[in-house]
Scaffold this active site. Structure first.
Site, PDB file in Angstrom:
ATOM      1  N   ASP A 458      21.180  56.879  36.483  1.00 42.96           N
ATOM      2  CA  ASP A 458      19.747  56.817  36.487  1.00 42.96           C
ATOM      3  C   ASP A 458      19.416  58.193  35.650  1.00 42.96           C
ATOM      4  OD1 ASP A 458      19.258  54.694  38.053  1.00 42.96           O
ATOM      5  OD2 ASP A 458      18.878  55.761  39.752  1.00 42.96           O
ATOM      6  N   ASP A 480      21.424  59.172  41.160  1.00 47.02           N
ATOM      7  CA  ASP A 480      20.993  57.779  41.498  1.00 47.02           C
ATOM      8  C   ASP A 480      19.870  57.879  42.563  1.00 47.02           C
ATOM      9  OD1 ASP A 480      20.830  55.374  41.678  1.00 47.02           O
ATOM     10  OD2 ASP A 480      22.838  54.683  42.680  1.00 47.02           O
ATOM     11  N   LYS A 482      16.836  55.975  44.785  1.00 40.75           N
ATOM     12  CA  LYS A 482      16.838  54.627  45.431  1.00 40.75           C
ATOM     13  C   LYS A 482      15.388  54.603  46.414  1.00 40.75           C
ATOM     14  CE  LYS A 482      20.792  53.256  44.189  1.00 40.75           C
ATOM     15  NZ  LYS A 482      20.785  51.957  43.427  1.00 40.75           N
TER      16      LYS A 482
END
Length: 588
Positions: A458, A480, A482
């Protein structure tokens, strides 16, 4: 007058903000639906509804609605319903039939809903809470009566549309922002200052992060897609309002070019959706404020525009509507303490920080509120509106956390409280990525980029040459994010994906991954970590962290968004350093 009115409904409409339509002639036509003497109304009854709506889709009921006197039309008859798949859609709403689509001779229910919102926002139609119907206002009748035989808008129609726009607070907000030092602003620069920031329903994509992402993207098709599709809800509102104002001659659309530094190299990025105020726009602002010989225009506000996102929407709308009521009734000014006490008397207990944020939000939707000698004053005159009161549910856990964190975030803009909403909304995953990168790069002093896309993490951040670190060893973090409604358990598949990214960065072999995303780290970054970011983590996520650490001989962490906000606040306050952030997250 702002009137409190008990109602039984708990399903309030989404009014006050518009994302889709911009055709002024179509807006006039939609308003004309509600005048039984208009040519449009007669055409709908005599030909348009009979031709476009099949019997099975409620043709007779739509005609009955148009022929009812007095003319009050239900929302459901105006907007219709959706079809799946959309390519097989049929016309089943009055507004759908009124406006011609780009491909079909009618529009869909989403566009129809937005035209209803627009006509309501401009006060051409009035909403009746008791039966979910609309009827025309005096302003709407005036607009319909100004129509002549020409398809182009005439002078009278343009004047009435301009007056309606200037009575709509968010349009004034856009004009005021552009008028400040003759500003030249993109939809993102406008959007971040429009509405109740730090809230899921008023999101703005961080322009600085987008510019860096555009600068490193080589695929021209992807660049075009990012420029067109990447935006938050407030950016959409800003773009649409600016488009209306452009058509009315109050604003002009002028692209804006930026210089972006990537790894010490300057690159040029252009944003096409940028705006400047015109001379007519300046003159109109004088009209709004009552300068020169103009009478000051009153503003159209509705209960529904005070919050848009489901969840705590009705609670927030009610709190802010009462705030407006108390401000409007206090001609001699009112203190924040008195406002808090008055809200508590209405069963709306909240901290002073929340009231301050609400007042700033009211300013950001275009209302003129001043603060002098510890007193707040509402300088605008508001047209009458209702506060529909029903039994309010308890505040959500997210809103309770926000209330608590407003007191903690002493050095960090409360716009970042919106990350708490984004972290639990999987539909906003990209915006969560971008806002997290913004928090780390703009507030925590890291360098970094949003990467995303196929076979890339990301994003990444890293310490810069200016950082004074132990032994002058600079570090980078693979990130990352989420967004999950119930928290994130870190399944094995996602842990494996992070392992791949770590491995690619360790080997840096173009044969394994030809996009070479790791080259975006600074040249002097020699130490690496990884980080998962979510609303909160659950299950056996720590076991996955330990497995990655063992397999790849690297340290990582699972960090909740609350913890990350606190770290950013401490950094802004000068209470922590990058070295201490590293120790806290990865070496503790």
């Amino acid at each position: 007058m702002i009137t409190v009115w008990p109602v039984e409904t708990t399903n309030f409409r989404a009014f006050g903000w518009v994302q889709d339509p911009s055709n002024l002639r179509s807006l006039c036509n939609v308003t004309a639906i509600f005048d039984e003497n208009s040519g449009m109304h007669q055409a709908l009854v005599n030909s348009m509804i009979p031709d476009l709506v099949e019997e099975r889709d409620g043709r007779d009921s739509l005609l009955d609605a148009l022929n009812t006197r007095p003319l009050r039309i239900a929302y459901s008859k105006l907007v219709g319903t959706a079809f799946k798949p959309r390519k097989d859609s049929r016309c089943n709403g009055i507004v759908q039939a009124t406006v011609k689509g780009q491909i079909r001779p009618f529009i869909g229910e989403w566009q129809a809903d937005n035209f209803v919102r627009w006509a309501y926002a401009f006060h051409f139609i009035r909403y009746n809470y008791e039966d979910d119907t609309f009827e025309i206002t005096e302003e709407g009748k005036e607009l319909v009566n100004a129509r002549d035989e020409m398809e182009e808008l005439n002078k009278s129609e343009l004047e009435l549309l301009t007056k309606a726009a200037l009575s709509y607070p968010p349009a004034i907000r856009i004009l005021r922002l552009l008028a400040e030092e003759d500003a030249h602003l993109t939809k993102f620069e406008l959007g971040k200052q429009l509405g109740f920031i730090g809230e899921g329903g008023f999101t703005s994509l961080p322009q600085s992060v987008l510019l860096r992402a555009l600068a490193i993207t080589e695929d021209s098709a992807e660049v075009s897609k990012m420029k067109a599709d990447w935006e938050g809800s407030s950016d959409k509102y800003a773009r649409m309002i600016a488009k209306w104002l452009d058509k009315l001659g109050l604003v002009k659309t002028v692209s804006k070019t930026f210089k972006v530094m990537i790894q010490g190299k300057e690159q040029t990025v252009t944003i096409g959706q940028a705006y400047q105020i015109t001379t007519k726009g300046y003159m109109s602002l004088n009209h709004v404020t009552g300068k020169s010989s103009h009478k000051k225009l009153s503003k159209n506000v509705c209960f529904e525009m005070l919050a848009t996102k489901a969840g705590d929407r009705e609670y927030l709308r009610t709190r802010r509507a009462y705030l407006l009521k108390f401000l409007s009734e206090s001609k001699q000014g009112i203190t924040i303490i008195t406002l808090t006490q008055k809200l508590a008397e209405c069963g709306l207990d909240c901290e002073i920080g929340s009231i301050t944020d609400d007042i700033n939000g009211l300013i950001n939707i275009g209302l003129h509120i001043t603060y002098k000698n510890d007193l707040y004053y509402l300088e605008d005159t508001l047209n009458d509106f209702l506060i529909p009161i029903t039994k309010l549910s308890e505040r959500s856990e997210i809103e309770t956390i926000k209330e608590q964190m407003r007191g903690e975030l002493t050095h960090l803009s409360h716009e970042y409280l919106g990350l708490l909403d984004l972290a639990y909304d999987s539909k906003q995953n990209r915006l969560f990525e971008l806002k997290t990168l913004q928090l780390l790069t703009e507030e925590c002093g890291f360098e970094g980029l949003h990467l995303g896309g196929s076979r890339k993490p990301d994003g990444i951040v890293y310490t810069s040459r200016e950082d004074r670190l132990v032994d002058d060893v600079h570090y980078g973090i693979i990130i990352d994010t989420k967004a999950y409604s119930g928290g994130y358990s870190l399944p094995i598949s996602q842990a494996d994906e992070m392992e791949r990214y770590i491995g690619e960065n360790q080997t840096r072999d173009v044969r394994i991954n030809p996009n070479e995303w790791w080259n975006n780290f600074g040249d002097d970054v020699t130490q690496f970590y990884y980080m998962f970011v979510a609303g909160h983590f659950k299950g056996k996520y720590q076991e996955q962290i330990e497995r990655i650490n063992c397999n790849k001989n690297i340290k990582g962490a699972a960090v909740s968004i609350q913890e990350l906000l606190r770290i950013a606040n401490a950094y802004k306050a000068g209470e922590t350093t990058h070295e201490e952030i590293k120790a806290k997250l990865f070496l503790g």
